[in-house]
Design an enzyme around this catalytic site. Structure first.
Site, short mmCIF file in Angstrom:
data_model
loop_
_atom_site.label_atom_id
_atom_site.label_comp_id
_atom_site.label_asym_id
_atom_site.label_seq_id
_atom_site.Cartn_x
_atom_site.Cartn_y
_atom_site.Cartn_z
N CYS A 288 0.80 -1.23 0.00
CA CYS A 288 0.00 0.00 0.00
C CYS A 288 0.84 1.29 0.00
O CYS A 288 1.37 1.66 -1.04
CB CYS A 288 -0.99 -0.04 1.16
SG CYS A 288 -2.36 1.08 0.90
N ARG B 183 -12.35 6.57 -0.96
CA ARG B 183 -11.38 5.55 -0.55
C ARG B 183 -11.85 4.19 -1.02
O ARG B 183 -13.06 3.91 -1.06
CB ARG B 183 -11.23 5.53 0.98
CG ARG B 183 -10.56 6.75 1.55
CD ARG B 183 -10.19 6.52 3.01
NE ARG B 183 -9.01 5.70 3.16
CZ ARG B 183 -7.76 6.15 3.02
NH1 ARG B 183 -7.52 7.41 2.75
NH2 ARG B 183 -6.74 5.34 3.18
N HIS C 10 -3.38 -5.56 2.51
CA HIS C 10 -3.05 -5.76 3.92
C HIS C 10 -3.73 -7.06 4.33
O HIS C 10 -4.21 -7.80 3.50
CB HIS C 10 -3.63 -4.62 4.77
CG HIS C 10 -3.17 -3.27 4.40
ND1 HIS C 10 -1.96 -2.77 4.80
CD2 HIS C 10 -3.77 -2.29 3.69
CE1 HIS C 10 -1.85 -1.53 4.34
NE2 HIS C 10 -2.93 -1.22 3.67
#
Ligand code: GLN
Length: 237
Positions: free
Chosen positions: A94, A128, A191
């Site tokens: 990320c 997002r 993640h």
């Protein structure tokens, strides 16, 4: 290899969200289970960089964390470029993935220059991209994780995608790609943390660090990984 395998965790203090630390623990454990002694070095801005890095890991972070490490990362850039060119395996998640690319333009329009080790660009999008992700890797099959990023990443010709998106957004929510690979550098938005949930990805990195083929490990950790993959496939976004 006669000395311990050295895993370097880049910017452990500032770039470590959603359990990214688990990636480091997984690499260390799986190396140890196979009989390789391991040293984990946490690298933070201003630290001496170890001369014998075998495997590098970097995590995600807020835009502010990316700002904090930015100057140090650029000072380290030539060293990292040399390691990447030599084939040193690296996993950048990320925020670090974005900074291994050319730049990240934040939601406020600020440009954080990246290292350009990966041919890709990232711009914050209008919303997002958050949620559980399933992607398909060409050799390893389904890989699961969790994403939470404002940046939308677009790949250039100098990299290939790490995987294709089955569920979730991946690089940008549009072109069906997730992550990027060049030589033995893997960048990804996943993640989760990624490696405990997908030990095959951990073993891919380890094989490249120790320069030999590995036998699969039979045990509860790998059974847990298979289970968490099945659960992620079922869970609605
Ligand atoms: N700050 C970056 C973004 O929002 C990276 C986020 C992250 O590492 N989870 O895109």
């Amino acid at each position: 290899m006669t000395r311990p395998v050295r895993v370097v965790w880049l910017y452990a203090r500032d770039m470590n969200v959603y359990g990214d630390r688990g990636n480091v623990l997984t690499l260390a454990r799986r190396l140890e289970w196979r009989g390789f002694p391991v040293t984990v070095t946490e690298y933070n801005p201003g630290d001496p960089f170890p001369a014998d890095a075998d495997l590098l890991v970097g995590g995600g972070g807020q835009d502010s964390g990316q700002d904090r490490i930015h100057a140090d990362l650029h000072a380290l850039g030539p060293r990292l470029a040399e390691l990447a060119a030599r084939g040193t395996p690296m996993l950048m998640i990320c925020g670090m993935y974005q900074l291994f690319g050319r730049f990240f333009r934040t939601g406020e329009g600020r440009v954080i220059e990246g290292l350009g080790l990966l041919d890709l660009e990232t711009r914050a999008g209008p919303r997002r991209l958050i949620g559980n992700v399933v992607v398909r890797h060409p050799d390893l099959g389904d890989v699961v994780g969790y994403e939470n990023h404002s940046g939308q990443t677009f790949l250039g010709d100098g990299v290939r995608p790490f995987a294709t998106v089955v569920r979730g957004a991946g690089n940008n929510g549009r072109d069906g790609t997730e992550g990027a690979v060049h030589r033995n550098v893997i960048g990804s938005y996943l993640h989760g943390p990624l490696l405990p949930k997908n030990p095959a990805v951990a073993d891919l990195l380890i094989e490249r660090a120790v320069h030999r083929d590995l036998e699969p490990l039979a045990g509860t950790a790998d059974r847990f990984a298979a289970l968490s993959r099945r659960v992620a496939m079922r869970r609605p976004r």
